[in-house]
Motif scaffolding. Structure first.
Motif, mmCIF file in Angstrom:
data_model
loop_
_atom_site.group_PDB
_atom_site.id
_atom_site.type_symbol
_atom_site.label_atom_id
_atom_site.label_comp_id
_atom_site.label_asym_id
_atom_site.label_seq_id
_atom_site.Cartn_x
_atom_site.Cartn_y
_atom_site.Cartn_z
ATOM 1 N N ARG A 590 29.753 37.535 68.040
ATOM 2 C CA ARG A 590 31.108 36.956 68.390
ATOM 3 C C ARG A 590 31.527 37.226 69.867
ATOM 4 N NH1 ARG A 590 34.777 38.490 70.187
ATOM 5 N NH2 ARG A 590 34.351 40.778 70.081
ATOM 6 N N ASP A 631 33.315 30.992 63.052
ATOM 7 C CA ASP A 631 33.942 31.282 62.012
ATOM 8 C C ASP A 631 32.866 31.814 60.674
ATOM 9 O OD1 ASP A 631 36.823 30.560 60.501
ATOM 10 O OD2 ASP A 631 35.314 29.715 58.858
ATOM 11 N N GLN A 632 31.937 31.064 60.784
ATOM 12 C CA GLN A 632 30.739 31.706 59.742
ATOM 13 C C GLN A 632 30.566 33.165 60.146
ATOM 14 O OE1 GLN A 632 27.595 28.848 60.094
ATOM 15 N NE2 GLN A 632 28.709 27.434 58.808
ATOM 16 N N THR A 634 31.773 35.652 61.918
ATOM 17 C CA THR A 634 33.039 36.414 61.659
ATOM 18 C C THR A 634 33.157 36.669 59.924
ATOM 19 O OG1 THR A 634 34.735 34.812 61.927
ATOM 20 C CG2 THR A 634 34.081 36.287 63.961
ATOM 21 N N GLY A 635 32.878 35.593 59.270
ATOM 22 C CA GLY A 635 33.214 35.758 57.844
ATOM 23 C C GLY A 635 32.323 36.812 57.321
ATOM 24 N N LEU A 641 38.456 38.987 58.871
ATOM 25 C CA LEU A 641 39.087 37.978 57.697
ATOM 26 C C LEU A 641 40.456 37.848 57.739
ATOM 27 C CD1 LEU A 641 36.770 39.250 54.854
ATOM 28 C CD2 LEU A 641 36.224 37.696 56.278
ATOM 29 N N TRP A 692 39.029 35.573 63.993
ATOM 30 C CA TRP A 692 38.918 36.036 62.564
ATOM 31 C C TRP A 692 38.413 34.929 61.791
ATOM 32 C CZ3 TRP A 692 43.850 39.229 61.007
ATOM 33 C CH2 TRP A 692 43.869 40.552 61.407
ATOM 34 N N SER A 693 37.487 34.899 60.967
ATOM 35 C CA SER A 693 37.312 33.753 59.915
ATOM 36 C C SER A 693 38.474 33.193 59.044
ATOM 37 C CB SER A 693 36.233 34.423 58.800
ATOM 38 O OG SER A 693 35.656 33.284 58.360
ATOM 39 N N SER A 697 38.899 28.731 61.922
ATOM 40 C CA SER A 697 38.812 27.334 61.159
ATOM 41 C C SER A 697 40.086 26.694 61.081
ATOM 42 C CB SER A 697 38.024 27.361 59.998
ATOM 43 O OG SER A 697 38.668 28.313 58.834
ATOM 44 N N HIS A 740 42.600 32.323 51.685
ATOM 45 C CA HIS A 740 41.538 32.380 52.385
ATOM 46 C C HIS A 740 40.817 33.777 51.949
ATOM 47 C CE1 HIS A 740 42.221 29.676 55.858
ATOM 48 N NE2 HIS A 740 43.523 29.961 55.720
#
Length: 765
Positions: A590, A631-632, A634-635, A641, A692-693, A697, A740
């Protein structure tokens, strides 16, 4: 305790249910809207006292020994597979803040002066003997052998300073105002494991205000409207704002008061000091009109908010209100020996108030309720002033220095006249997800500042605005208070790399050496935090930072993080299963992406200014691909999150309306922060930005997409780009109630590998 915001189960113990009912009854009691409120000093608005403490809870002398059960329970939570191999022995006679570790394989004995010190001894054993890490976040305890290794020879350690304080006034807001008791309990366990003995307890701090002020002319409804939502209460307690994110419900106050009381009791059970908010004069509007003889001073503006009024502590009404406040606080939280207060924080108006006399009156009121209690005041900007220090018994004051590692040429003894202080660090602002800290400054200053002939250094103060973001910084800063000699930074990071993943690994060592030389060796002079990300910035081709108050350029060579990522990807596959490795890998990927945003944006600007539409579109597509990847990745980690943040907030609401209100409180803190005047005029929008995811986004990527679309359209038409009202854009997002994920998804290793492949290689360091 059940998850907050849900109905208490029918199986709840009858005694606790009765106490909850009593507390709700007294909170709900009080003048009805429109009724004539009782005057100053009148009886409490209800006859039933909530959650009354016994004399044993009120600072009774400590017994010759102590119950190790709370420490044993914490050890079971921290090391569920290995707790049985430890014998915890209470040893108050060993001296304050002292532990001894000894034992054979599978039979480790820790002797200590308090329950918390026993846990600190366990932490020392894990770090120096077992080679494992329980970090904040991430751990490597899964790598421990079934039978723990022996201690080669008994080791005794004592704290180098008596005060080891933790938690900024803002921590409850930026780390999570809607956390459960279990989450707070985990925080306490980690703080004890790392040698902290004084912890600020903010949860439920609105309760004594709500109760006490009903005796001074205010209805319960008026006070509920004056008290902010939990996400913004940190700044209300600092006398910076009121009301925003509210109104709070009476049920919410009841449950938060219960939670805060449990947190305080958890600390006491371990022999730690719950540091409670003290009373220094914050009052609602119109206080002087309702209370003859009261003198108040309007406090002006704070970042676009009208500050609450300040009741002159030297006026006769102050002593009555302070006594009422402390009585209400005692009823739920019990007594303590340490209280946090920072009058005139970040400005404020003194008016005709004699600050010296006011400070004395604040301390007198504190000591009337809690004889001899320590007043902890934040060292920040120009506070505490010479006038404040001149009015108090400074032997009963501790300054928590928030600027110890930020500026140069500091002489705290001269500046504060020999008042005891704790060397502090604020390496995180607003909960930013950014790696780094001025660790070399800590190591250069702590020993010499203690060794000065006239040194007033009496502690450490762990003060990031949000915790749980930077395990290396947490480990190293808290080690300062327990290591008897100087700490070698390079050796420390090498040891950290080994225990962080469960055993030595050349690639892990190389990764952390890169991070040590880069983001963990930033210098003092102007900043104590690393730069934030341009992906999280409000869109502008000239953007140099996301938060207005953050560094505007890189504080270390970006290549250090990029090279660290490559090394982490080469760590032995046998060490990749720990939560510590997964978090560090995701966080480093990240950060490498975030740093690349500072290389890519100037290229986009150059293409736009050259009116090169083809290159502009290619570069903005690369930027947007980077944000999707960000986004991916961090998810893939549970600590990054948005969904967790939002679901916590909603869990406290009794119905849809209340749930939506608390979600707005939580969302607004991350984005607009407050109303338009605060967001724009006070420059607080994106102050709490974080990668954060879900947040990336749904807010940040959409903002940049709208900006690039406007610029693209301008290039095609040969016209100036259309204006976008960013505050309206962000406010619309804050008002959303979209859901989310609150569980991670995706393979961290695969995603980090994709990040590395997408970024240019860094030159050799």
């Amino acid at each position: 305790m059940p998850p907050r915001g849900r109905r208490l189960p029918a199986t709840r113990p009858a005694a606790l249910t009765a106490l909850s009912a009593a507390l709700l009854a007294v909170i709900c009691a009080g003048p009805a809207p429109g009724a004539t409120a009782p005057g100053a000093g009148s009886p409490a608005p209800a006859a039933v006292r909530p959650l009354e403490r016994t004399s044993a809870d009120r600072g009774a002398p400590r017994a010759a020994t102590f119950d190790t059960a709370p420490a044993r329970a914490a050890l079971q939570r921290l090391l569920p597979r290995h707790a049985g191999q430890f014998t915890l022995v209470p040893d108050p006679a060993a001296g304050a803040d002292t532990f001894t570790v000894s034992g054979t394989a599978g039979a480790i004995t820790v002797r200590g002066s308090t329950g918390a010190t026993l846990l600190t001894g366990v932490g020392w054993y894990l770090q120096h003997v077992a080679g494992a890490d329980i970090g904040w976040p991430g751990d490597s305890i899964g790598m421990l052998p079934a039978r723990l290794p022996a201690v080669p020879a008994p080791v005794t350690r004592g704290a180098q300073v008596p005060h080891r304080y933790a938690l900024n006034d803002t921590d409850d807001g930026y780390s999570g105002p809607y956390r459960t008791f279990e989450e707070h309990q985990r925080q306490i366990d980690l703080l004890a494991l790392h040698g902290i003995n004084e912890v600020f307890v903010q949860v439920g701090a609105e309760y004594p205000y709500h109760r006490a002020l009903q005796r001074f002319g205010y209805s319960a409804e008026e006070l509920r409207a004056w008290i902010p939502g939990p996400g913004h209460q940190s700044w209300w307690l600092l006398q910076n704002l009121s009301g925003f994110g509210g109104p709070v419900s009476e049920r919410l106050m009841r449950e938060r008061a219960e939670l805060g009381g449990r947190i305080a009791d958890q600390l006491r059970g371990l022999g730690m000091t719950p540091v409670l908010p003290g009373y220094f004069g914050t009052v609602p509007p119109g206080f002087a009109d309702r209370n003859p003889g009261a003198a108040t001073v309007a406090q002006g503006d704070w970042a676009g908010f009208d500050r609450p009024d300040w009741l002159d502590p030297a006026s006769p009404v102050f002593a009555k209100l302070a006594a009422a406040y402390y009585a209400e606080q005692r009823a739920v939280f019990g007594d303590s020996t340490m209280y946090r207060m920072s009058p005139l924080h970040e400005g404020g108006q003194t008016g005709s108030v004699d600050v010296r006399a006011a400070a004395g009156a604040v301390q007198d009121a504190l000591h009337a309720a809690h004889p001899g209690a320590l007043w902890a005041v934040l060292g920040w900007q120009d506070d505490p002033s010479a006038e404040l220090l001149a009015g108090v018994d400074t032997s009963k004051l501790l300054i928590l220095d928030g600027l110890s590692d930020r500026y140069n040429r500091l002489d705290r003894e001269t500046r504060w006249g020999g008042t005891p202080y704790a060397m502090g660090t604020i390496y995180n602002f607003g909960g930013h997800t950014t790696i780094g800290a001025n660790t070399s400054v800590w190591l250069e200053r702590f020993g010499p500042w203690r060794a000065k002939s006239n040194s007033a250094l009496a502690g450490i103060a762990y003060l990031p605005e949000a915790t749980g973001t930077n395990p290396a910084a947490f480990d190293l800063f808290t080690d300062l208070a327990w290591e008897p000699g100087p700490i070698d930074q390079r050796a420390w990071f090498a040891g950290f790399a080994a225990r962080r993943y469960g055993r030595p690994d050349a690639e892990a060592a190389a990764a952390w050496e890169e991070l040590r030389k880069g983001p963990y060796s930033t210098s003092s002079g102007l900043w104590s935090e690393s730069q934030d990300s341009l992906f999280t910035a409000r869109p502008s081709l000239a953007a140099s930072g996301a938060a207005y108050w953050s560094p505007k350029s890189m504080r270390y060579p970006a290549g250090s993080v990029r090279r660290a990522l490559d090394h982490l990807l080469k760590v032995d596959p046998a060490l990749r299963g720990s939560s510590a490795y997964r978090f560090d890998l995701v966080d480093t990927a990240r950060q490498a992406l975030a740093n690349h945003s500072r290389i890519l944006l100037p290229k986009i600007r150059a293409a736009y200014e050259a009116k090169d539409l083809t290159r502009f579109r290619a570069l903005t597509a690369e930027w947007q691909d980077g944000m999707r990847l960000l986004d991916q990745v961090t998810g893939a980690d549970p600590n990054l999150l948005l969904g967790t943040w939002l679901s916590r907030a909603r869990s406290w609401g009794a119905d849809r309306t209340e749930q939506d209100r608390y979600e707005y409180d939580a969302r607004s803190l991350l984005s607009v922060w407050g109303r338009r005047s605060t967001s724009e005029g006070g420059f607080l929008h994106d102050y709490a930005n974080r990668e954060w995811s879900g947040l990336i986004s749904e807010l940040y990527a959409r903002r940049w997409s709208a900006h690039f679309a406007a610029l693209d359209e301008a290039l095609v038409r040969g016209a100036a780009p259309r204006e976008i009202d960013w505050h309206a854009f962000e406010e619309e997002w804050a008002r959303r109630t979209t859901r989310h994920p609150d569980r991670p998804s995706g393979d961290p290793y695969r995603l980090a590998t994709t990040v590395a492949a997408a970024l240019p290689a860094a030159p050799a360091g």
